[in-house]
Scaffold this motif. Structure first.
Motif, PDB file in Angstrom:
ATOM      1  N   ALA A  70      20.811  29.433  33.351  1.00  0.00           N
ATOM      2  CA  ALA A  70      19.937  30.318  34.108  1.00  0.00           C
ATOM      3  C   ALA A  70      20.522  30.668  35.471  1.00  0.00           C
ATOM      4  O   ALA A  70      19.922  31.430  36.213  1.00  0.00           O
ATOM      5  N   ASP A  71      21.686  30.090  35.831  1.00  0.00           N
ATOM      6  CA  ASP A  71      22.315  30.408  37.106  1.00  0.00           C
ATOM      7  C   ASP A  71      22.798  31.855  37.108  1.00  0.00           C
ATOM      8  O   ASP A  71      23.454  32.311  36.165  1.00  0.00           O
ATOM      9  N   PHE A  72      22.469  32.555  38.179  1.00  0.00           N
ATOM     10  CA  PHE A  72      22.938  33.925  38.329  1.00  0.00           C
ATOM     11  C   PHE A  72      24.391  33.910  38.790  1.00  0.00           C
ATOM     12  O   PHE A  72      24.776  33.122  39.650  1.00  0.00           O
ATOM     13  N   ARG A  73      25.214  34.788  38.217  1.00  0.00           N
ATOM     14  CA  ARG A  73      26.631  34.858  38.564  1.00  0.00           C
ATOM     15  C   ARG A  73      26.981  36.258  39.072  1.00  0.00           C
ATOM     16  O   ARG A  73      26.475  37.249  38.549  1.00  0.00           O
ATOM     17  N   TYR A  74      27.861  36.308  40.059  1.00  0.00           N
ATOM     18  CA  TYR A  74      28.127  37.565  40.755  1.00  0.00           C
ATOM     19  C   TYR A  74      29.605  37.673  41.118  1.00  0.00           C
ATOM     20  O   TYR A  74      30.226  36.713  41.552  1.00  0.00           O
ATOM     21  N   ALA A  75      30.162  38.879  40.922  1.00  0.00           N
ATOM     22  CA  ALA A  75      31.526  39.199  41.351  1.00  0.00           C
ATOM     23  C   ALA A  75      31.493  40.507  42.133  1.00  0.00           C
ATOM     24  O   ALA A  75      30.734  41.420  41.797  1.00  0.00           O
ATOM     25  N   ASN A  76      32.300  40.594  43.186  1.00  0.00           N
ATOM     26  CA  ASN A  76      32.449  41.843  43.927  1.00  0.00           C
ATOM     27  C   ASN A  76      33.927  42.199  43.940  1.00  0.00           C
ATOM     28  O   ASN A  76      34.734  41.551  44.607  1.00  0.00           O
ATOM     29  N   LEU A  77      34.287  43.224  43.182  1.00  0.00           N
ATOM     30  CA  LEU A  77      35.674  43.631  43.001  1.00  0.00           C
ATOM     31  C   LEU A  77      36.093  44.747  43.952  1.00  0.00           C
ATOM     32  O   LEU A  77      37.256  45.152  43.966  1.00  0.00           O
ATOM     33  N   ALA A  78      35.156  45.257  44.743  1.00  0.00           N
ATOM     34  CA  ALA A  78      35.397  46.438  45.574  1.00  0.00           C
ATOM     35  C   ALA A  78      36.391  46.152  46.697  1.00  0.00           C
ATOM     36  O   ALA A  78      36.413  45.069  47.274  1.00  0.00           O
ATOM     37  N   VAL A  79      37.200  47.159  47.006  1.00  0.00           N
ATOM     38  CA  VAL A  79      38.177  47.071  48.090  1.00  0.00           C
ATOM     39  C   VAL A  79      38.133  48.379  48.885  1.00  0.00           C
ATOM     40  O   VAL A  79      38.192  49.471  48.306  1.00  0.00           O
ATOM     41  N   ARG A  80      38.029  48.239  50.189  1.00  0.00           N
ATOM     42  CA  ARG A  80      37.951  49.408  51.075  1.00  0.00           C
ATOM     43  C   ARG A  80      39.144  50.347  50.881  1.00  0.00           C
ATOM     44  O   ARG A  80      40.266  49.910  50.566  1.00  0.00           O
ATOM     45  N   GLY A  81      38.883  51.633  51.043  1.00  0.00           N
ATOM     46  CA  GLY A  81      39.956  52.628  50.987  1.00  0.00           C
ATOM     47  C   GLY A  81      40.399  53.052  49.606  1.00  0.00           C
ATOM     48  O   GLY A  81      41.212  53.967  49.479  1.00  0.00           O
ATOM     49  N   ARG A  82      39.877  52.439  48.560  1.00  0.00           N
ATOM     50  CA  ARG A  82      40.364  52.742  47.225  1.00  0.00           C
ATOM     51  C   ARG A  82      39.882  54.105  46.744  1.00  0.00           C
ATOM     52  O   ARG A  82      38.711  54.474  46.894  1.00  0.00           O
TER      53      ARG A  82
END
Length: 276
Positions: free
Chosen positions: A66-78
């Motif tokens: 039930a643990d929520f999992r999160y990834a942020n792949l964003a990179v400025r300027g792309r």
């Protein structure tokens, strides 16, 4: 607000990956140790809270599923093609329940760019993602009528926004409609560089995204800002001069040199991990 909610059972979003550029990385919303927070991180917290509320028995029993999992792949300027090449395959590999895909803004800012061509490439990526992950949340552009330098691009941004909404209709995607979010028309929604949202602006966007996804909220993201004191013409002029010197000139310089603020920057959260 238009009904942009995708029809799914609230509480089933157990994982989320954010794909994009500086907007999604969170530039303008400073966090600890020089990192940025941003609307996607804030949305992840709201989704996590909702998941735990929906599954209290599993949480109390120590069921880590039930643990929520999160990834942020964003990179400025792309640029869009860079995002599609670098981030979309990773998002597909992670196969989360939800992906937010906000891209194309940096392409629109380039002289001579064609919003129709950018939209065609954007749709190809949306089609690829929707075939691989649960739900794809897409983002429109902001209305830049009150933004110095960018206001002359309003027509191109409006065209691209219309394309994004049509793409969302064709692929069954919920839409984070930033153009219709009136609260971000206030200058307090923007950071000192006037190109990225402030912490308050990112919070408003996170609330709107949660609203679009059907989460119950106690706060309206479009609620009016507190009354602001009068600013004299001299104060406005002084602020504009400071902004031009500290932010506009360096931004133009990077463009002329072919540099990006994202050079040598990596995704801040490349793996699906539980929130702290």
């Amino acid at each position: 607000m238009a009904d942009d909610s995708k029809r799914f059972i609230i509480g089933t979003i157990g994982s989320y990956a954010a794909v994009g550029d500086s907007f999604t990385e969170g530039v303008g919303d400073p966090g600890p140790a020089g990192a940025f927070v941003g609307w996607a991180d804030r949305l992840a917290v709201l989704l996590s809270d909702r998941l735990h509320t929906a599954h209290p028995a599993a949480e109390s029993a120590g069921d880590f599923a039930a643990d929520f999992r999160y990834a942020n792949l964003a990179v400025r300027g792309r640029l869009l093609d860079q995002i599609v090449e670098e981030q979309v395959p990773r998002a597909k590999e992670l196969a989360p329940d939800l992906v937010s895909f906000c891209a194309g803004g940096n392409d629109i800012l380039r002289p001579g760019s064609d919003p129709d061509d950018i939209a065609a490439r954007y749709e190809a990526a949306v089609a690829d993602l929707t075939a691989s992950v649960g739900t794809v949340l897409v983002c429109t552009g902001f209305d830049t009528r009150g933004v110095p330098v960018l206001r002359h691009l309003r027509g191109k941004i409006a065209t691209y926004t219309a394309h994004v909404r049509a793409i969302a209709d064709r692929h069954g995607c919920p839409v984070l409609d930033l153009w219709s979010l009136r609260s971000v028309q206030d200058r307090r929604a923007w950071s000192e560089d006037r190109l990225h949202l402030s912490a308050d602006g990112h919070t408003r966007v996170a609330l709107r995204a949660a609203q679009v996804l059907g989460l119950p909220l106690a706060t309206d993201p479009d609620q009016p800002w507190p009354e602001e004191g009068h600013r004299s013409a001299a104060e406005v002029r002084r602020d504009n001069i400071h902004w031009a010197r500290e932010h506009l000139v360096p931004w133009i310089g990077r463009r002329l040199r072919g540099e990006s603020s994202g050079d040598h920057v990596h995704a801040k959260r490349p793996d699906l991990l539980p929130l702290p």
